[in-house]
Design a protein around this motif. Sequence first.
Motif, PDB file in Angstrom:
ATOM      1  N   HIS A 172      -0.262   6.006   2.769  1.00 55.11           N
ATOM      2  CA  HIS A 172      -0.039   6.666   4.057  1.00 55.11           C
ATOM      3  C   HIS A 172       0.938   7.825   3.879  1.00 55.11           C
ATOM      4  O   HIS A 172       1.929   7.701   3.164  1.00 55.11           O
ATOM      5  CB  HIS A 172       0.554   5.693   5.071  1.00 55.11           C
ATOM      6  CG  HIS A 172      -0.411   4.644   5.549  1.00 55.11           C
ATOM      7  ND1 HIS A 172      -1.473   4.196   4.803  1.00 55.11           N
ATOM      8  CD2 HIS A 172      -0.462   3.955   6.720  1.00 55.11           C
ATOM      9  CE1 HIS A 172      -2.142   3.279   5.497  1.00 55.11           C
ATOM     10  NE2 HIS A 172      -1.543   3.111   6.658  1.00 55.11           N
ATOM     11  N   TYR A 185       2.460   2.708  16.012  1.00 59.33           N
ATOM     12  CA  TYR A 185       1.568   2.465  14.867  1.00 59.33           C
ATOM     13  C   TYR A 185       0.599   3.646  14.659  1.00 59.33           C
ATOM     14  O   TYR A 185      -0.041   4.102  15.600  1.00 59.33           O
ATOM     15  CB  TYR A 185       0.789   1.175  15.119  1.00 59.33           C
ATOM     16  CG  TYR A 185      -0.283   0.871  14.109  1.00 59.33           C
ATOM     17  CD1 TYR A 185       0.043   0.422  12.842  1.00 59.33           C
ATOM     18  CD2 TYR A 185      -1.634   1.048  14.426  1.00 59.33           C
ATOM     19  CE1 TYR A 185      -0.948   0.145  11.907  1.00 59.33           C
ATOM     20  CE2 TYR A 185      -2.623   0.760  13.500  1.00 59.33           C
ATOM     21  CZ  TYR A 185      -2.275   0.313  12.239  1.00 59.33           C
ATOM     22  OH  TYR A 185      -3.255   0.041  11.328  1.00 59.33           O
ATOM     23  N   HIS A 186       0.523   4.116  13.434  1.00 56.52           N
ATOM     24  CA  HIS A 186      -0.379   5.220  13.044  1.00 56.52           C
ATOM     25  C   HIS A 186      -0.179   6.483  13.876  1.00 56.52           C
ATOM     26  O   HIS A 186      -1.149   7.169  14.222  1.00 56.52           O
ATOM     27  CB  HIS A 186      -1.852   4.763  13.057  1.00 56.52           C
ATOM     28  CG  HIS A 186      -2.229   4.027  11.803  1.00 56.52           C
ATOM     29  ND1 HIS A 186      -3.530   3.740  11.456  1.00 56.52           N
ATOM     30  CD2 HIS A 186      -1.466   3.536  10.795  1.00 56.52           C
ATOM     31  CE1 HIS A 186      -3.551   3.092  10.297  1.00 56.52           C
ATOM     32  NE2 HIS A 186      -2.303   2.954   9.878  1.00 56.52           N
ATOM     33  N   TYR A 236      -4.465  -5.804   5.884  1.00 54.49           N
ATOM     34  CA  TYR A 236      -4.113  -5.072   4.669  1.00 54.49           C
ATOM     35  C   TYR A 236      -4.859  -5.654   3.462  1.00 54.49           C
ATOM     36  O   TYR A 236      -5.937  -6.240   3.611  1.00 54.49           O
ATOM     37  CB  TYR A 236      -2.593  -5.059   4.499  1.00 54.49           C
ATOM     38  CG  TYR A 236      -1.923  -4.275   5.608  1.00 54.49           C
ATOM     39  CD1 TYR A 236      -1.880  -2.881   5.561  1.00 54.49           C
ATOM     40  CD2 TYR A 236      -1.389  -4.906   6.728  1.00 54.49           C
ATOM     41  CE1 TYR A 236      -1.309  -2.151   6.585  1.00 54.49           C
ATOM     42  CE2 TYR A 236      -0.816  -4.175   7.758  1.00 54.49           C
ATOM     43  CZ  TYR A 236      -0.774  -2.787   7.679  1.00 54.49           C
ATOM     44  OH  TYR A 236      -0.212  -2.060   8.693  1.00 54.49           O
ATOM     45  N   ASP A 273       4.817   1.562   8.440  1.00 53.16           N
ATOM     46  CA  ASP A 273       3.530   1.264   7.824  1.00 53.16           C
ATOM     47  C   ASP A 273       3.458   1.981   6.488  1.00 53.16           C
ATOM     48  O   ASP A 273       3.155   3.154   6.420  1.00 53.16           O
ATOM     49  CB  ASP A 273       2.395   1.723   8.746  1.00 53.16           C
ATOM     50  CG  ASP A 273       1.037   1.281   8.231  1.00 53.16           C
ATOM     51  OD1 ASP A 273       0.985   0.576   7.212  1.00 53.16           O
ATOM     52  OD2 ASP A 273       0.029   1.639   8.869  1.00 53.16           O
ATOM     53  N   HIS A 277       0.837  -1.208   0.000  1.00 49.42           N
ATOM     54  CA  HIS A 277       0.000   0.000   0.000  1.00 49.42           C
ATOM     55  C   HIS A 277       0.867   1.251   0.000  1.00 49.42           C
ATOM     56  O   HIS A 277       1.959   1.264   0.560  1.00 49.42           O
ATOM     57  CB  HIS A 277      -1.026  -0.002   1.134  1.00 49.42           C
ATOM     58  CG  HIS A 277      -0.456  -0.020   2.521  1.00 49.42           C
ATOM     59  ND1 HIS A 277       0.165  -1.117   3.052  1.00 49.42           N
ATOM     60  CD2 HIS A 277      -0.421   0.933   3.492  1.00 49.42           C
ATOM     61  CE1 HIS A 277       0.553  -0.848   4.300  1.00 49.42           C
ATOM     62  NE2 HIS A 277       0.223   0.384   4.583  1.00 49.42           N
TER      63      HIS A 277
HETATM   64 ZN   LIG Z   1      -1.848   1.798   8.230  1.00 49.07          ZN
END
Ligand SMILES: [Zn+2]
Length: 432
Positions: A187, A322-323, A294, A193, A184
């Motif tokens: 982001h 995370y995030h 995902y 990530d 992906h």
């Molecule tokens: Zn993510």
Amino acid sequence: MTDLPFVATASVGEKMYELVTQLYPICRSITGEGVRQTLRILQAHIPLHIHEVPTDTPVFDWTVPKEWNIRQAWIKDPEGKICVDFQNHSLHVLNYSLPVHQTLPLAELKTHLFTLPDKPDWIPYRTSYYNENWGFCLTHNQLLSLKEGNYEVYIDASLKAGNLTYGEYFLPGETTETVLISCHICHPSLANDNLSGISLAVQLAQWLAQKPRRYSYRFLFIPGTIGSITWLSLHETEAFQTVHGLVATLVGDNGPFTYKKSRRGDATIDCAAAHALKHSGFPYTIINFFPYGYDERQYCSPGFNLPVGCLMRTPHGQYPEYHTSADNLALIKPENLTQSYQVYQTILEILEGNQQYINQNPKCEPQLGKRGLYRAISGDNHTRSYEMAMLWILNFSDGSHTLLDIAERAGLPFAVIHQVALLLETHGLLAK
Ligand SMILES: [Zn+2]
């Protein structure tokens, strides 16, 4: 012969880290210029094709959303000083924010602010793709420092008809049977990530491009969820050519490896990943498929049920950074990226080399000595492994065991079994 199947140099991780560093500042989203800019940077490494799918294109139960672009965004305090600035961090804006320019009191502004009270120095990553809204993300300490008064907010963004952009790199092999590597690219400034997976995919593609390939390889650089839904909807025929696949993400932290099996659970990719991890010497866990995570969610939806797993280090949501803005360049390390690359490489080597052979001398053991096969591979400490491998391969090459099955049964690394099988083949003792 080497005893280690693949030795990636330390510089592989450095190169991957360098690419992550280059991509880190860009404000990506599920659509827009940030994605295009990212893909153009990747084109300097691999000749991927950039595809544009227009807004409102129906893709299964979804439609391609409007395209979002952002130029600048800030909040000015009651004294007219900028106190939150998108220029300083791409996470400061709620991803997919509508444009706004207004002045409002602090209490009202707070309904558009997002913070992490238990991690007061980190900026959260928040999105609002399918609910039209505007907002800012900031550290909780920043929020606490805001005084009563009127604040001017400005988001110079646009949300209008455009395209969803994705990248695809297809490497043809001897067959149209395809190995899918998907990552992906949606982001913003988050290193582990999304950027670590992108960088790993690029590195693998460069490696595969310069070697003979039994399989074809498809690399997809897509926005999460809507990107895989869009690709699958527009490429069903190609999708069903996928015989093995991996979703690459979260490969730069120093946590143990986590392999999430395909929905099938017993696909060759699941066995290959488990085998590679078992012989890697790195700590790991293997988990069953679950319908969250995902893009394996889409590849493994029941109408496709493709043999696609997900190989990561610490899973999403299970590391504190995370995030948040703490998923940054300090969280990931070149040596972790190198290890992840090695494991991926080993898995792909297993897939490429995994064949089924037939013993051409099945009635009792062939006499290896007269063929010079005992002590044929000397000069290393693994002579005994190689000799045992010969016996295992000859015994189980009966038309119902692949080399990977035999490696598992023998408890030997696939690379040893594969090398020995090639040797036996050249001596006429094995045939495909
Ligand atoms: Zn993510």
